[in-house]
Design a protein around this motif. Structure first.
Motif, PDB file in Angstrom:
ATOM      1  N   ILE A  89       0.818  -1.227   0.000  1.00  0.00           N
ATOM      2  CA  ILE A  89       0.000   0.000   0.000  1.00  0.00           C
ATOM      3  C   ILE A  89       0.845   1.267   0.000  1.00  0.00           C
ATOM      4  O   ILE A  89       0.636   2.155  -0.836  1.00  0.00           O
ATOM      5  CB  ILE A  89      -1.008  -0.026   1.171  1.00  0.00           C
ATOM      6  N   PRO A  90       1.825   1.433   0.887  1.00  0.00           N
ATOM      7  CA  PRO A  90       2.614   2.670   0.847  1.00  0.00           C
ATOM      8  C   PRO A  90       3.537   2.771  -0.365  1.00  0.00           C
ATOM      9  O   PRO A  90       4.040   3.851  -0.671  1.00  0.00           O
ATOM     10  CB  PRO A  90       3.417   2.626   2.150  1.00  0.00           C
ATOM     11  N   ARG A  91       3.751   1.668  -1.058  1.00  0.00           N
ATOM     12  CA  ARG A  91       4.678   1.664  -2.194  1.00  0.00           C
ATOM     13  C   ARG A  91       3.999   1.983  -3.524  1.00  0.00           C
ATOM     14  O   ARG A  91       4.670   2.372  -4.474  1.00  0.00           O
ATOM     15  CB  ARG A  91       5.388   0.295  -2.280  1.00  0.00           C
ATOM     16  N   CYS A  92       2.695   1.794  -3.602  1.00  0.00           N
ATOM     17  CA  CYS A  92       2.039   2.051  -4.888  1.00  0.00           C
ATOM     18  C   CYS A  92       0.827   2.965  -4.775  1.00  0.00           C
ATOM     19  O   CYS A  92       0.046   3.066  -5.717  1.00  0.00           O
ATOM     20  CB  CYS A  92       1.666   0.742  -5.581  1.00  0.00           C
ATOM     21  N   THR A  93       0.674   3.601  -3.616  1.00  0.00           N
ATOM     22  CA  THR A  93      -0.406   4.573  -3.468  1.00  0.00           C
ATOM     23  C   THR A  93       0.159   5.872  -2.917  1.00  0.00           C
ATOM     24  O   THR A  93       1.148   5.876  -2.181  1.00  0.00           O
ATOM     25  CB  THR A  93      -1.516   4.063  -2.538  1.00  0.00           C
ATOM     26  N   LYS A  94      -0.496   6.959  -3.250  1.00  0.00           N
ATOM     27  CA  LYS A  94      -0.010   8.288  -2.866  1.00  0.00           C
ATOM     28  C   LYS A  94      -0.222   8.563  -1.388  1.00  0.00           C
ATOM     29  O   LYS A  94       0.579   9.219  -0.739  1.00  0.00           O
ATOM     30  CB  LYS A  94      -0.722   9.345  -3.714  1.00  0.00           C
ATOM     31  N   GLY A  95      -1.341   8.086  -0.861  1.00  0.00           N
ATOM     32  CA  GLY A  95      -1.637   8.354   0.542  1.00  0.00           C
ATOM     33  C   GLY A  95      -2.573   9.534   0.685  1.00  0.00           C
ATOM     34  O   GLY A  95      -3.436   9.772  -0.165  1.00  0.00           O
ATOM     35  N   SER A  99      -9.141  16.046   3.112  1.00  0.00           N
ATOM     36  CA  SER A  99      -9.667  16.097   4.474  1.00  0.00           C
ATOM     37  C   SER A  99      -9.825  14.704   5.083  1.00  0.00           C
ATOM     38  O   SER A  99     -10.079  13.725   4.381  1.00  0.00           O
ATOM     39  CB  SER A  99     -11.032  16.792   4.477  1.00  0.00           C
ATOM     40  N   GLY A 100      -9.715  14.646   6.401  1.00  0.00           N
ATOM     41  CA  GLY A 100      -9.996  13.410   7.126  1.00  0.00           C
ATOM     42  C   GLY A 100      -9.152  12.244   6.669  1.00  0.00           C
ATOM     43  O   GLY A 100      -7.925  12.317   6.585  1.00  0.00           O
ATOM     44  N   HIS A 101      -9.819  11.139   6.335  1.00  0.00           N
ATOM     45  CA  HIS A 101      -9.129   9.923   5.904  1.00  0.00           C
ATOM     46  C   HIS A 101      -8.892   9.891   4.393  1.00  0.00           C
ATOM     47  O   HIS A 101      -8.537   8.843   3.846  1.00  0.00           O
ATOM     48  CB  HIS A 101      -9.957   8.690   6.297  1.00  0.00           C
ATOM     49  N   SER A 102      -9.072  11.013   3.735  1.00  0.00           N
ATOM     50  CA  SER A 102      -9.013  11.053   2.274  1.00  0.00           C
ATOM     51  C   SER A 102      -7.735  10.443   1.713  1.00  0.00           C
ATOM     52  O   SER A 102      -6.633  10.741   2.169  1.00  0.00           O
ATOM     53  CB  SER A 102      -9.119  12.493   1.785  1.00  0.00           C
ATOM     54  N   GLY A 103      -7.914   9.603   0.704  1.00  0.00           N
ATOM     55  CA  GLY A 103      -6.795   9.110  -0.072  1.00  0.00           C
ATOM     56  C   GLY A 103      -6.063   7.926   0.490  1.00  0.00           C
ATOM     57  O   GLY A 103      -5.095   7.458  -0.118  1.00  0.00           O
ATOM     58  N   ARG A 104      -6.503   7.381   1.598  1.00  0.00           N
ATOM     59  CA  ARG A 104      -5.745   6.323   2.254  1.00  0.00           C
ATOM     60  C   ARG A 104      -6.376   4.954   2.031  1.00  0.00           C
ATOM     61  O   ARG A 104      -7.559   4.751   2.260  1.00  0.00           O
ATOM     62  CB  ARG A 104      -5.663   6.588   3.759  1.00  0.00           C
ATOM     63  N   PHE A 105      -5.560   4.017   1.582  1.00  0.00           N
ATOM     64  CA  PHE A 105      -5.927   2.612   1.571  1.00  0.00           C
ATOM     65  C   PHE A 105      -5.347   1.960   2.834  1.00  0.00           C
ATOM     66  O   PHE A 105      -4.267   2.331   3.295  1.00  0.00           O
ATOM     67  CB  PHE A 105      -5.343   1.879   0.355  1.00  0.00           C
TER      68      PHE A 105
END
Length: 573
Positions: A89-95, A99-105
């Motif tokens: 997850i941290p290697r292929c997603t931006k994060g 706002s809030g939990h936006s963008g996180r897998f």
């Protein structure tokens, strides 16, 4: 089912709209190599993340059937894939995006144990993973282009890296699967060898810190079994392995402070679970029916027969059906033992440091000063052999302060600078040399375990507004309007097990009649565990959740016993 390009178009349409427009994503979306199922969409960016499922057909995933052909192998492979998802997850997603939990897998939290979890399921037809996703927003306005990048670029790459066999290191997969299978095989050999536990030669028992279950990497002393207790067991994959066998009966672990006594007991307590390769404890195995016992001042007790340990209270309370909102150290420890026995415990793990002193021992001087007719407590030392001889229940006990236990022990292991020594003969010689043994108390028999029938209607998992509520941490479980204190239950390996206990209790409250309306606590927990093994946690859940791990029946029963709304139908005679 619509295709992924329709999802892209929808995200363009709702870009900049209010957050509630994300609800239109619910449903199934066909990608070239997998299906995306949006099961739950969060209400706003600060709420619990949305819940996605990805289903990859085996024609694409291509996992060899031999990797999941048995339950231990399947559980180990699913565990590997959960860890692989978390790694990628941290290697292929931006994060974070907004706002809030936006963008996180994210996926379920996990530790060093290999557990049956709901996060990943593998069958002959498909691999399915549940992933949490914070759908992106600025304030409460949808960031559609950011959501497009997450769902149509990052998510397919995550699936490719983590859920396709061709993307994985086959040797690492095989090692993980075989490690879990080997540990399960070792545990299966314990009973036939007359053992309650096995600690492999070379095992690393210490943990990195008091708040970490990772192994200590520097300065740890590899475990070396004493020759008199050495045994060799067989592993189906890695072959024979040598280590220390802890025999059935009464075993003392003695030694000076900071020499490794409690560390060994802790490893045995977690040995009821399999561990990942490289953990140091991957070949430390204990019978599944081992339960840690301790004093628990202030706990709720409901209708438990503690009379084998406590009788003739000055206030006349009936200890055959003992109920209290605020148990003392001794009454709580007595209740903890009886309740564990009630649901099938066959090994008790006890540390003197977390026990009530007056429950563990009454030495000869105290017996002379306070006569038995004035002391309602029969100490554990006078019951521990009866537990083994009458009920077949073994005890492993860390003891640093009372040599009286030498007389009732079958095996005495001294931890000396983190290395075990078999000092059984020396301990017995010392006991004989110091004169007559202390006078035994409590009679010649432990007696029978008096079964209880819980009233499942007393569980009450819903709030006053009628909403099912389950929230868990490592130390407590919120069920409906009530909080269960789990802070003294040390054999929960992960918070996902606590949350799963909540859903299992909720299921019992609302569907428990499917297991029988007049079951005792023991038969209820046995039936629940059997169904768990056959059907998995999913059979007990109101929806598909990815953050749960399967508990043992002992932790389910322990949580139920601590629920302060619990009532009994009657005492089953």
């Amino acid at each position: 089912m619509e295709r992924h390009e329709a999802l892209r178009k929808l995200l363009y349409q709702i870009d900049g709209a209010g957050y509630g427009a994300y609800k239109r994503l619910r449903g199934a979306w066909a990608f070239p190599d997998f299906t995306l199922l949006v099961d739950h969409v969060q209400g706003d960016p600060f709420a619990s993340p949305s819940r996605l499922r990805v289903r990859v057909p085996q024609e694409v995933a291509r996992f060899p059937r031999e990797l999941f052909q048995s339950r231990p192998r399947r559980i180990s492979l699913e565990d590997f894939l959960v860890r692989r998802l978390a790694h990628e997850i941290p290697r292929c997603t931006k994060g974070a995006r907004g706002s809030g939990h936006s963008g996180r897998f994210s996926v379920v939290d996990f530790g060093q144990c290999i557990l049956p979890r709901t996060a990943v399921r593998i069958t002959e037809e498909a691999v399915e993973a549940i992933i949490s996703c914070g759908l992106p927003a600025a304030g409460r306005r949808i960031l559609g282009r950011e959501a497009e990048a997450m769902l149509l670029t990052e998510l397919p790459e995550l699936v490719r890296r983590a859920l396709l066999y061709t993307s994985l290191d086959p040797e690492a997969v095989r090692r993980h699967v075989e490690c879990g299978e080997d540990a399960e095989a070792l545990r299966g050999q314990l009973a036939e060898h007359g053992l309650v536990a096995f600690v492999a030669e070379g095992a690393i028992l210490p943990r990195a810190s008091g708040v970490s279950d990772r192994p200590l990497r520097t300065g740890a002393v590899p475990f070396a079994p004493p020759e008199s207790l050495a045994v060799t067991l067989e592993r189906p994959n890695a072959g024979p392995i040598r280590g220390m066998g802890i025999p059935e009966g009464v075993t003392l672990i003695v030694g000076g402070g900071y020499h490794g006594k409690s560390t060994l007991l802790s490893a045995l307590a977690q040995g009821v679970y399999n561990h990942i390769p490289g953990d140091g404890r991957e070949y430390v195995v204990t019978r599944r029916e081992a339960v840690t016992i301790r004093a628990e001042d202030g706990r709720f007790v409901c209708g438990t027969d503690i009379s084998p340990f406590i009788q003739n209270l000055p206030n006349g309370t009936d200890t055959r059906c003992f109920t209290t909102q605020n148990a003392s150290g001794s009454t709580s420890q007595a209740a903890n033992i009886v309740e564990a026995l009630e649901v099938g415990a066959k090994v008790l793990l006890v540390d003197e440091d977390t026990s009530a002193t007056n429950f563990m021992i009454r030495d000869e001087r105290m017996q002379a000063l306070v006569s038995k007719d004035k002391e309602p407590i029969t100490p554990f030392i006078d019951r521990v052999r009866q537990l083994y001889q009458e009920l077949g229940v073994s005890t492993v006990l860390v003891m640093g302060g009372s040599g009286d236990y030498f007389e009732v022990a079958d095996t005495v292991i001294m931890m000396d600078a983190y290395r075990p020594r078999d000092v059984t003969e020396e301990a017995k010689r010392i006991a004989r040399a110091l004169g007559r043994p202390r006078k035994r108390e409590g009679g010649e028999s432990f007696g029978t375990i008096r079964p209880r029938r819980p009233d499942l209607a007393s569980i009450q998992p819903r709030t006053r507004k009628g909403k099912l509520k389950v929230q868990g941490s490592r130390t407590s479980l919120r069920l409906g309007n009530y909080t269960i204190d789990l802070s003294r239950l040390s054999q929960f390996a992960e918070v996902g097990q606590v949350r799963a206990v909540g859903y299992l209790l909720a299921w019992l409250a609302e569907h428990g009649e499917e297991l029988g309306t007049d079951r005792t606590m023991a038969s209820l927990m046995a039936a629940l565990e059997q169904r768990l093994e056959e059907e998995g946690l999913e059979a007990f859940l109101p929806a598909r959740y990815g953050d749960l791990a399967e508990p043992r029946r002992f932790e389910v029963a322990a949580a139920l016993n601590r629920l302060r709304t619990l009532r009994l139908r009657d005492a089953a005679l």
